[in-house]
Scaffold this motif. Structure first.
Motif, PDB file in Angstrom:
ATOM      1  N   LEU A  19      62.550  73.152  66.375  1.00  0.00           N
ATOM      2  CA  LEU A  19      63.393  74.237  66.882  1.00  0.00           C
ATOM      3  C   LEU A  19      64.536  74.537  65.917  1.00  0.00           C
ATOM      4  O   LEU A  19      64.803  75.694  65.576  1.00  0.00           O
ATOM      5  CB  LEU A  19      63.987  73.837  68.238  1.00  0.00           C
ATOM      6  N   VAL A  20      65.191  73.472  65.460  1.00  0.00           N
ATOM      7  CA  VAL A  20      66.341  73.653  64.578  1.00  0.00           C
ATOM      8  C   VAL A  20      65.914  74.332  63.284  1.00  0.00           C
ATOM      9  O   VAL A  20      66.558  75.273  62.812  1.00  0.00           O
ATOM     10  CB  VAL A  20      67.018  72.296  64.293  1.00  0.00           C
ATOM     11  N   LEU A  21      64.805  73.860  62.717  1.00  0.00           N
ATOM     12  CA  LEU A  21      64.362  74.457  61.454  1.00  0.00           C
ATOM     13  C   LEU A  21      63.978  75.919  61.650  1.00  0.00           C
ATOM     14  O   LEU A  21      64.216  76.752  60.772  1.00  0.00           O
ATOM     15  CB  LEU A  21      63.195  73.652  60.866  1.00  0.00           C
ATOM     16  N   MET A  22      63.417  76.261  62.824  1.00  0.00           N
ATOM     17  CA  MET A  22      63.091  77.662  63.098  1.00  0.00           C
ATOM     18  C   MET A  22      64.363  78.510  63.143  1.00  0.00           C
ATOM     19  O   MET A  22      64.422  79.597  62.567  1.00  0.00           O
ATOM     20  CB  MET A  22      62.361  77.773  64.443  1.00  0.00           C
ATOM     21  N   LYS A  23      65.380  77.985  63.824  1.00  0.00           N
ATOM     22  CA  LYS A  23      66.629  78.749  63.928  1.00  0.00           C
ATOM     23  C   LYS A  23      67.271  78.892  62.554  1.00  0.00           C
ATOM     24  O   LYS A  23      67.771  79.965  62.199  1.00  0.00           O
ATOM     25  CB  LYS A  23      67.617  78.043  64.873  1.00  0.00           C
ATOM     26  N   GLY A  81      66.697  75.520  53.991  1.00  0.00           N
ATOM     27  CA  GLY A  81      66.834  74.544  52.909  1.00  0.00           C
ATOM     28  C   GLY A  81      68.169  73.824  52.911  1.00  0.00           C
ATOM     29  O   GLY A  81      68.345  72.846  52.192  1.00  0.00           O
ATOM     30  N   ALA A  82      69.112  74.293  53.704  1.00  0.00           N
ATOM     31  CA  ALA A  82      70.462  73.707  53.657  1.00  0.00           C
ATOM     32  C   ALA A  82      70.703  72.773  54.822  1.00  0.00           C
ATOM     33  O   ALA A  82      71.849  72.413  55.101  1.00  0.00           O
ATOM     34  CB  ALA A  82      71.504  74.817  53.655  1.00  0.00           C
ATOM     35  N   TYR A  83      69.632  72.350  55.506  1.00  0.00           N
ATOM     36  CA  TYR A  83      69.813  71.620  56.762  1.00  0.00           C
ATOM     37  C   TYR A  83      70.590  70.311  56.581  1.00  0.00           C
ATOM     38  O   TYR A  83      71.258  69.837  57.484  1.00  0.00           O
ATOM     39  CB  TYR A  83      68.464  71.332  57.422  1.00  0.00           C
TER      40      TYR A  83
END
Lengths: 269, 265, 152
Positions: free
Chosen positions: A121-125, A133-135
């Motif tokens: 979910l987080v990567l989708m948002k 790429g900045a997660y």
């Protein structure tokens, strides 16, 4: 079209007997981007805080999804807030959490999803705002525009029905500015949300919004679609949209006569 | 002249009313923190994280200060006691002063300036940068999520830090008296063990440090949460945390001591 | 990953803190000499207890065998009634002699027990009949000066 998402009626708010909003009436339909414009100190941010239930009005009411916000119990208010997002002026990211954890914050607090699903979910948002790429970065490592995009990703984490933006364009370079602008438009359309943008950046916001309210002296001074606003001959709107120095909004703060204040007559008498 | 007197009286009155009002708000906030502490215990990992910042990161200053305080006590105690030929009592002197007074008080003062100020600055900055508002808008209560875990972390850390301070202090006294000066090791320990009572001295010392832990962290979280959301506001609140905590610790220490140690009966 | 580091340090900190409390109790304090279980009480009347305090040690041949638990003024005999708890390991004959002594010139006062030769042992609640009061410094000095004066 169904009932409006937000209905504001005769809303008034005073801070220590100083009136900030006198009587505001608005309706905001679902699925639109609405701008609230006004000079500094005209009570725009106060209006957002009233919608979010952070403060209580002195008169009138705000209805969100048919619920009167200031009459809700604390629990119901928190339930309502789960369906709202708010983007603060400078992002207000949690400085002790990474970008990933910031976006995951609300999901972790309000759901019991397994970590693998939270990750997806987080990567989708983050992908939606172009920062997948900045997660792993910390908020201190982000530029102003990036921080605001992360904050945007964070506020859409639980797919809210309403997002409020408090001055989203302040202090951004022209590129970041149009990136944020188009993100607001795109996300509103893609997720079927309603967006309220409080701003005094006329040019950028007129490009993306569906409807504009002008707030001055605690009342709605004018409203209309961007095209109507641009063509408006109302002196106030004209001054505001074209950024003229003097007009209905005076350059000078009310004061005594200049000559008297400087006590000029004493010298020349 | 009379006008000036009236204004100064007014100034005093204003300050008194202001501080009483603040005290009331602090008390209400304290009650709120206690009320909203359930989250802290249901999700204890939040508290553990804060124990790291509040307790573990205060370890160095606590341990080093404890060691030096103990060494100075050993040195000074020996200087004085050897005049009366009772230098073996130096163990008693070091242990009693540390366990009863210096351990809890010094550790709390150091804790206030190291961890207390950090808590205030952190919460104040979170408020100034609207992180607390953002959290509330995400339907997460900042008092439950941010304030309460820090409060409990402080309350848990303080007695442990005070105990470590005392132990390092006793060790410092041992180093100076026994290792450097050459007081007999056996009499050093036995005079100490004869004089230090577990219930009366050690437990009371621990109780003291628990009180100090609650006081310091309560002041720190309140000052942070109450700070005006500006840079000056936060720095002023940080200073106030250290000053108020120090005064509160010393005042409270007197009150507690007079309750705990009023002669043996 | 960062979480486990934090957990490790916090764990270490808590263990060290609790360890410190234990050291305080065992090495610095007298927790080891606390005998929560077995003990029996003896009483004794002293003409003058000087500076004897509750929890003062009761020693025999220098070994701590118990503690003073209570000091009362007796209205029957107009002297001090001292109650002490003696560790159940140690038994003393009936004609044991109890005196209030001082460790060192300025040290604390304690009760010293010198066992007699009786076959019968003291039991729970018994009273030590032979007691010797504390040395009171003023009295000693007074007696010394008096003796000096008498010599001259």
């Amino acid at each position: 079209m169904s009932a409006p998402l937000i209905e504001i009626k005769d809303l008034a708010f005073s801070y220590n007997t100083r009136p900030i909003l006198r009587s505001v009436n608005m309706t905001m339909p679902r699925g639109k981007v609405i701008a609230i414009m006004g000079g500094s100190g005209s009570g725009k941010t106060t209006l957002l805080r009233l919608i979010g239930g952070e403060i209580k009005p002195t008169a009138g009411y705000v209805k969100v999804a048919d619920q009167v916000v200031h009459k809700l119990s604390r629990n119901d208010l928190f339930k309502l807030r789960r369906k709202m997002g708010m983007l603060f002026q400078f992002g207000a990211l949690f400085t002790d959490l990474s970008v990933f954890d910031n976006v995951a914050f609300q999901i972790r607090e309000h759901t019991n999803l397994p970590e693998s699903m939270i990750r997806d979910l987080v990567l989708m948002k983050l992908h939606a705002v172009g920062l997948r790429g900045a997660y792993h970065l910390m908020p201190a490592e982000l530029s102003g525009g990036m921080a605001r995009r992360v904050a945007l990703a964070r506020s859409i984490a639980l797919d809210p029905m309403l997002i409020m933006y408090d001055e989203p364009f302040t202090g951004l370079d022209p590129i970041s500015l149009s990136v944020i602008g188009s993100l607001i438009r795109r996300l509103t359309d893609a997720l079927g949300m309603t967006s309220i943008v409080v701003t005094h950046d006329v040019q950028e916001s007129l490009k993306i919004v569906d409807y504009v309210y002008f707030l001055a002296d605690g009342v709605i001074a004018a409203h209309g679609t961007p095209q109507e606003v641009k063509d408006s001959v109302t002196p106030f709107v004209h001054q505001f949209v074209h950024g003229e120095e003097d007009g209905p909004v005076p350059f000078h703060y009310p004061a005594d006569a200049y000559q008297e204040d400087l006590k000029l007559e004493n010298h020349f008498a | 002249m009379p006008k000036r007197i009236i204004t100064s009286i007014q100034a005093i009155g204003h300050r008194v009313i202001d501080s009483i009002w603040r005290l009331g708000r602090a008390a209400r906030f304290f009650a709120l923190v206690l009320l909203k502490s359930t989250t802290s215990f249901l999700r204890f990992s939040l508290v553990i994280r804060e124990i790291y910042f509040v307790g573990v990161l205060s370890l160095i200053i606590i341990l080093v200060s404890g060691l030096f305080v103990g060494m100075v006590l050993g040195l000074q105690g020996y200087e004085t006691l050897q005049k009366y030929g009772s230098e073996s009592a130096v163990g008693t002197l070091v242990a009693l002063s540390l366990v009863r007074e210096l351990g809890p008080v010094m550790a709390a003062l150091l804790f206030a300036s190291r961890a207390g100020s950090a808590i205030t600055a952190e919460i104040g900055l979170m408020k100034a940068t609207e992180q607390l508002s953002a959290m509330a808008m995400m339907a997460v209560d900042p008092v439950a999520r941010v304030v309460a875990p820090r409060f409990w972390a402080g309350v848990i850390s303080m007695p442990l830090l005070a105990a470590l301070f005392s132990v390092l202090g006793v060790f410092g006294g041992y180093l100076v008296a026994v290792v450097f000066i050459g007081v007999d090791e056996g009499s050093f320990w036995s005079s100490m063990q004869n004089a230090v009572d577990f219930r009366y001295d050690i437990v009371n010392g621990v109780i003291k440090s628990c009180f100090f832990g609650v006081t310091v962290t309560a002041i720190a979280v309140f000052e942070g949460f109450d700070a005006p959301p500006t840079a000056e506001g936060v720095s002023g609140a940080t200073t106030r945390t250290v000053v108020t905590s120090a005064l509160a610790i010393l005042g409270l220490d007197f009150v507690l001591t007079s309750f705990m140690f009023r002669g043996v009966d | 990953m960062q979480r486990t580091i934090i957990d490790f340090w916090v764990g270490l900190f808590v263990i060290a803190g609790i360890g410190a409390l234990l050291i305080l109790g065992l090495k610095v304090g007298n927790l080891t000499s606390y005998n929560t279980g077995e003990s029996y009480t003896l009483t004794g009347n002293f003409e003058n207890i000087g500076g004897l305090k509750i929890k003062a040690p009761v020693k025999s041949a220098g070994v701590v065998v118990g503690r003073v638990t209570d000091i009362q003024f007796s209205l029957e005999t107009y002297d001090a009634l001292v109650t002490m708890a003696i560790n159940a390991h140690y038994r003393f004959p009936k004609d044991t002699f109890a005196s209030i002594l001082t460790s060192g010139l300025l040290g604390e006062q304690y009760i010293g027990l010198s066992p007699g030769g009786d076959e019968e042992m003291l039991a729970e609640g018994d009273k030590i009949m032979k007691t010797n009061s504390a040395m009171v410094l003023e009295e000693m000095i007074g007696r010394f000066l008096f003796d000096k004066a008498a010599e001259d």
